[in-house]
Write a protein that holds these residues in place. Structure first.
Motif, PDB file in Angstrom:
ATOM      1  N   THR A 296       0.826  -1.211   0.000  1.00 39.02           N
ATOM      2  CA  THR A 296       0.000   0.000   0.000  1.00 39.02           C
ATOM      3  C   THR A 296       0.855   1.254   0.000  1.00 39.02           C
ATOM      4  O   THR A 296       0.578   2.222  -0.719  1.00 39.02           O
ATOM      5  N   LYS A 298       3.859   1.556  -1.158  1.00 42.00           N
ATOM      6  CA  LYS A 298       4.475   1.708  -2.470  1.00 42.00           C
ATOM      7  C   LYS A 298       3.484   2.296  -3.473  1.00 42.00           C
ATOM      8  O   LYS A 298       3.815   3.202  -4.241  1.00 42.00           O
ATOM      9  N   ARG A 299       2.230   1.780  -3.430  1.00 42.62           N
ATOM     10  CA  ARG A 299       1.210   2.312  -4.346  1.00 42.62           C
ATOM     11  C   ARG A 299       0.912   3.780  -4.054  1.00 42.62           C
ATOM     12  O   ARG A 299       0.755   4.592  -4.971  1.00 42.62           O
ATOM     13  N   GLU A 300       0.821   4.110  -2.773  1.00 42.12           N
ATOM     14  CA  GLU A 300       0.539   5.502  -2.415  1.00 42.12           C
ATOM     15  C   GLU A 300       1.666   6.432  -2.861  1.00 42.12           C
ATOM     16  O   GLU A 300       1.425   7.551  -3.329  1.00 42.12           O
ATOM     17  N   GLU A 302       3.745   5.874  -5.409  1.00 43.89           N
ATOM     18  CA  GLU A 302       3.678   5.995  -6.867  1.00 43.89           C
ATOM     19  C   GLU A 302       2.531   6.904  -7.291  1.00 43.89           C
ATOM     20  O   GLU A 302       2.669   7.698  -8.222  1.00 43.89           O
ATOM     21  N   ARG A 303       1.390   6.798  -6.600  1.00 45.12           N
ATOM     22  CA  ARG A 303       0.257   7.659  -6.940  1.00 45.12           C
ATOM     23  C   ARG A 303       0.597   9.126  -6.682  1.00 45.12           C
ATOM     24  O   ARG A 303       0.286  10.010  -7.493  1.00 45.12           O
ATOM     25  N   LYS A 319       8.864   4.689  -2.039  1.00 46.79           N
ATOM     26  CA  LYS A 319       8.252   3.942  -0.939  1.00 46.79           C
ATOM     27  C   LYS A 319       8.205   4.795   0.336  1.00 46.79           C
ATOM     28  O   LYS A 319       7.203   4.773   1.078  1.00 46.79           O
TER      29      LYS A 319
END
Length: 518
Positions: A296, A298-300, A302-303, A319
């Protein structure tokens, strides 16, 4: 030399004739003819010899005459050259004599001037001594008339001069301040207004505790477990304190580390949904939630970098940026704050004609150190500088991260932009939340600093500490010193306090005349 040649020629001719006569000696006729020819030849030879002698003598005379003429010519030229040189030497000697006469005249004139100067210097020294005596007598008379000593008079004059200079200094400071504010405020307001109005980042005030809703109060007992083994296992695995009190159908999770608190919240919600709550299942679920948390974050990250438009960041930095989603500062979400700073910095850089991508990148990374403040000792600025240096970021970005809280003096336009954008995001009304103790202490510190200056009667911190009104004693602080006093108070507040945004200092001086009619 000519006679020798003629003799040789005669010998040759005679020999030739003798040979011919000998050849023809047998014949008498021929002999006669030869004798006649020999006589004629001898006569011709004599004539030739005489002519040659005459010619040689003539040539000799002519050569002697030419040599004498050349000698006379060379002598005349030499005499002329000698005469010219003597004339030139005479002229040079005449010029040198004139120069010497001029030098002598100038030397005499200089000596005369030096003598005049010496006499004048002696006269001036005598006059100065006389003037000094007169001045001393005048000073004594003035001291006697005024009843003041020379030192007292000097102090009085210096005091008056200080008052005049203070007045002029206050006027100049006010004029410079007004002009600077008119120019700087106009541009700053335009930039900040455009940046804030165009920045649509939302932010919410967050706290350091999380509340998990339970389906019923019986679930509290299952979470606690027999003799508290479940709650101990959960607290040990997550590092979070579970607070189970009389609040109906709710459990409070408390931790200084927001990531741990979020892992504990996810674990507890999954355990409640699953229904199987025991130590082994708790450890399994905690590990699963940690993996989900890493994904999560990492996704946040990248977003966030994608939304802001920052590219080429190291994956570890991405990250860490996602980790800021679970970090708060005075209740303000640090990830949202970083994105907002990146937006505002980019807009300011565009208005000022600077590198927009560089400004966004610096804004996104300025608080990166807060992702590790719970794991590494030190300030978030120092940790952030180490991180951006580790991942080989641009030196300008490293300096902006290091200077955004004033730890070092900012020296680039990018550093000033990041400082301004950070202050705008942090100082926006409602962006941050302070507890009552810190809020009251800040107000007390403001009033204490303001009241510490001589001549201040009282001070009041108003508008949530964004303005201080200071009342001064009119008999101690003059109108001219108001501006200087305000600057001194501002400097002390800036040196000793940390605060978001800016604080307005109002220094008030009031004279009141009261009388009664009887």
């Amino acid at each position: 030399m000519v006679s020798t040649a003629i003799a040789v020629l005669i010998a040759v001719v005679v020999g030739a004739i003798t040979a011919v006569l000998g050849f023809f000696g047998g014949q008498s006729y021929r002999r006669k003819v030869a004798e006649q020819k020999l006589g004629s030849a001898e006569e011709e030879a004599k004539r030739i010899i005489n002519d040659a002698i005459k010619t040689a003598q003539q040539k000799k005379k002519e050569s002697a005459i030419e040599a004498k003429d050349e000698l006379f010519r060379l002598k005349a030229e030499a005499d002329k050259e000698i005469k010219d040189r003597r004339s030139e030497i005479s002229r040079q000697e005449h010029r040198l004599d004139q120069k010497e006469e001029n030098i002598d005249r100038k030397t005499n004139a200089l000596e005369k001037k030096e003598e005049d100067q010496r006499k004048r210097a002696e006269l001036i020294e005598a006059r100065l001594a006389e003037i000094e005596q007169m001045r001393e007598r005048e000073v004594e008379k003035l001291e006697f008339i005024a009843g003041l000593s020379q030192e007292a008079a000097k102090e009085m004059l210096l005091a008056r001069l200080d008052e005049e200079l203070t007045h002029e200094k206050a006027l100049k400071i006010a004029a410079y301040e007004t002009q600077t504010k008119e120019d700087a405020d106009k541009l700053a307001k335009e930039l900040i207004t455009q940046a804030v109005s165009r920045c649509a980042a939302d932010h919410s005030s967050e706290i350091t505790v999380s509340v998990v809703t339970l389906p019923n109060d019986e679930m509290k007992g299952r979470i606690i477990g027999r003799e508290g083994r479940n709650i101990r296992a959960l607290e040990t695995a997550t590092g979070v304190d579970l607070i189970i009190d009389d609040t109906p159908e709710a459990i409070t999770l408390s931790s200084f580390d927001p990531v741990r608190r979020e892992v504990a919240r996810m674990t507890l919600e999954k355990l409640i949904a699953d229904g199987r709550i025991h130590p082994a299942r708790i450890e399994e679920m905690v590990e699963k939630c940690r993996r989900e948390m890493d994904a999560t974050m990492k996704r946040e990250g990248e977003r966030a970098v994608m939304d802001v438009g920052v590219h080429g960041l190291h994956p570890d930095l991405v990250k860490l940026i996602g980790r800021l989603k679970y970090r708060t500062s005075y209740g303000q979400n640090v990830l949202n704050h970083s994105m907002e700073v990146a937006y505002i910095a980019g807009l300011m850089a565009a208005e000022l004609g600077l590198n927009v991508n560089m400004a966004k990148r610096a804004g996104m990374l300025h608080d990166i150190g807060k992702a590790l403040t719970h794991e590494i000792e030190g300030s978030h600025v120092g940790i952030g500088v180490d991180l951006v240096k580790k991942y080989k970021e641009n030196p300008a970005i490293i300096h902006a991260v290091e200077a955004h809280h004033g730890d070092v003096e900012p020296s680039t336009p990018l550093a000033f932009i990041i400082m301004a954008a950070d202050a705008i995001s942090a100082a926006r009304p409602g962006a941050r939340r302070e507890n009552v103790e810190n809020y009251v202490k800040r107000l007390e510190d403001l009033e204490a600093i303001s009241s510490s200056f001589p001549g201040v009667e009282t001070s009041y911190a108003i508008q949530a500490g964004r303005e201080v009104r200071i009342l001064v004693k009119p008999e101690v602080v003059s109108d001219d010193r108001l501006t200087i006093l305000a600057h001194d108070i501002v400097k002390k507040i800036e040196d000793e306090l940390e605060y978001p945004g800016q604080i307005k200092i109002n220094v008030i001086r009031e004279n009141r005349a009261t009388d009664y009619a009887k």
